[in-house]
Design an enzyme around this catalytic site. Sequence first.
Site, mmCIF file in Angstrom:
data_model
loop_
_atom_site.group_PDB
_atom_site.id
_atom_site.type_symbol
_atom_site.label_atom_id
_atom_site.label_comp_id
_atom_site.label_asym_id
_atom_site.label_seq_id
_atom_site.Cartn_x
_atom_site.Cartn_y
_atom_site.Cartn_z
ATOM 1 N N ASN A 186 11.793 -0.041 0.022
ATOM 2 C CA ASN A 186 10.792 0.899 0.518
ATOM 3 C C ASN A 186 10.255 0.515 1.894
ATOM 4 O OD1 ASN A 186 8.445 2.915 0.255
ATOM 5 N ND2 ASN A 186 7.396 0.943 0.464
ATOM 6 N N TYR A 243 13.777 6.110 14.498
ATOM 7 C CA TYR A 243 13.478 6.247 13.070
ATOM 8 C C TYR A 243 14.521 7.121 12.376
ATOM 9 C CZ TYR A 243 10.672 7.235 8.867
ATOM 10 O OH TYR A 243 10.232 7.364 7.576
ATOM 11 N N THR A 303 -0.476 10.139 2.934
ATOM 12 C CA THR A 303 -0.676 8.694 3.065
ATOM 13 C C THR A 303 -1.617 8.425 4.238
ATOM 14 O OG1 THR A 303 1.210 8.447 4.587
ATOM 15 C CG2 THR A 303 1.664 8.228 2.217
ATOM 16 N N ASN A 309 13.763 14.411 14.250
ATOM 17 C CA ASN A 309 12.365 14.724 14.544
ATOM 18 C C ASN A 309 12.064 14.336 15.987
ATOM 19 O OD1 ASN A 309 9.867 15.758 13.943
ATOM 20 N ND2 ASN A 309 9.138 13.961 12.844
ATOM 21 N N ARG A 332 0.846 -1.194 0.000
ATOM 22 C CA ARG A 332 0.000 0.000 0.000
ATOM 23 C C ARG A 332 0.881 1.244 0.000
ATOM 24 N NH1 ARG A 332 -2.329 0.531 6.229
ATOM 25 N NH2 ARG A 332 -0.297 0.955 7.211
ATOM 26 N N GLY A 333 0.226 2.394 -0.068
ATOM 27 C CA GLY A 333 0.918 3.674 0.082
ATOM 28 C C GLY A 333 2.007 3.907 -0.941
ATOM 29 N N ILE A 334 3.138 4.392 -0.461
ATOM 30 C CA ILE A 334 4.253 4.730 -1.341
ATOM 31 C C ILE A 334 4.767 3.498 -2.078
ATOM 32 C CG2 ILE A 334 6.639 5.557 -1.388
ATOM 33 C CD1 ILE A 334 5.915 7.472 0.891
#
Length: 469
Positions: free
Chosen positions: A311, A376, A410, A370, A240-242
């Site tokens: 990905n 991450y 997304t 972040n 799904r998504g990207i």
Amino acid sequence: MSDLYLKFVNTSVGKSTVSTLGLPSPVVLKRWQRTDQPFIEGDVLVGAAANPRAAGVVGSVLATSPANVYHASGNDRLADSAKAGSKARPLAIDGSIDQRFSALVFDASGIKDTADLRALYDFFHPVIRKLAGNGRVLVIGQDPDTCRKPAQAASQRALEGFVRSVGKEVGRKGATANLIWIAPNAEERIDSSLRFFLSPRSAYVDGQVVKIGKSDIDTKAPKSSAPLAGKTALVTGAARGIGAAIAETLARDGANVVVLDIPAAADDLNAVAQRIGGKPLTCDITDAAAPAQIANFMEKQENGIDMVVHNAGITRDKTLGNMPEHFWDMAIAVNLTAEELIDEELLKRKLIRDNGRIVCVSSISGIAGNFGQTNYATSKSGVIGYVESMARSLKNGITINAVAPGFIETQMTAAMPFTMREAGRRMNSLSQGGHPVDVAETIGWYCHPQSSGVTGNVVRVCGQSLIGK
């Protein structure tokens, strides 16, 4: 989730409202629509400083488009821009210009000292306000790392500050500005990059710098509507998504795509495979047996591979003091370690073919960090280090590059709190979020057979986010 604000400001009532209140007024970006669409249309103006090295290639590429190409005249420093192909017609760049340009292309590769930088002003000052909505600014220079003299290196590095600033100025039009740095004698390797950065495929790539080097691989121009025909790709995290958008884009460009995801996502994965005519492979990439399982599948089913797109990724957000150790371990294992081990197995067994492509998905979190994402950001920054190091060791024309998405629309970003989501959308030069296809199109450019000189790059797909470099 759709961007309701973007839709509103592009209505007559919305335009009036945001103008009165002084709010951001983003333009709907034009993206790639059809396989036979020209990479550039409309009027294109080409200029150059003295002794341009890429003007001939620029002219040859533009000559294959239906665009009306002009070269700047009336300025001695720009006289050599007439080399930009026989199709180009001279145009005096002064206050009398009344047309709108789809693209402004400037060859700055011949700039050797700071005095030569005046050529940028002479070309862009009279015409920058004539750039059309969704237009393109593209500057070509020489990689500063290859400059022998400090004055030349300083002048070529100055192009980066110029382009990034121009991107911020023209972003309100939905226009972008990017910079290509070429190594000496690498001019012939810029074809695919010119076509990408001048086209709607690069709608959300803004303020970026790409280095193009020499390559021993010489490929014939592929069919423009299916440049990846006859090639095989593996896309991880493709349910799904990207990931799904990447698989769909590579298949659209002619590739035979193997889509991979975890067993729990098998239904979605099978749906993607069926939609694009690809093959599904369910696998937990953190399993110790996964690299061999993937290699065995690619060897038996496809007899090799041309493109590997890493990905697959996860987020497990917590501030460092509150983060359980398995959150840390999972992020590193999925986002970084698995990529290394899969590539190691494929390369060891020589399954990646000559002129192959490895593409890794990083993140602007790996560039700027972040809050609550130490795990991450560590993993995604590690991806960048991995790409830069691997680029120096890969052989047989195999390239490796990374994309670093910013705010992309997304399911994950749709679940963010409203204020954070809106901040993510607006904090870039284009004042809007990107789409999964924007990441996919960038990967498609990396995977193009004629992108053999593009390696070791990290391109942010973020609309020139105000966060990070």
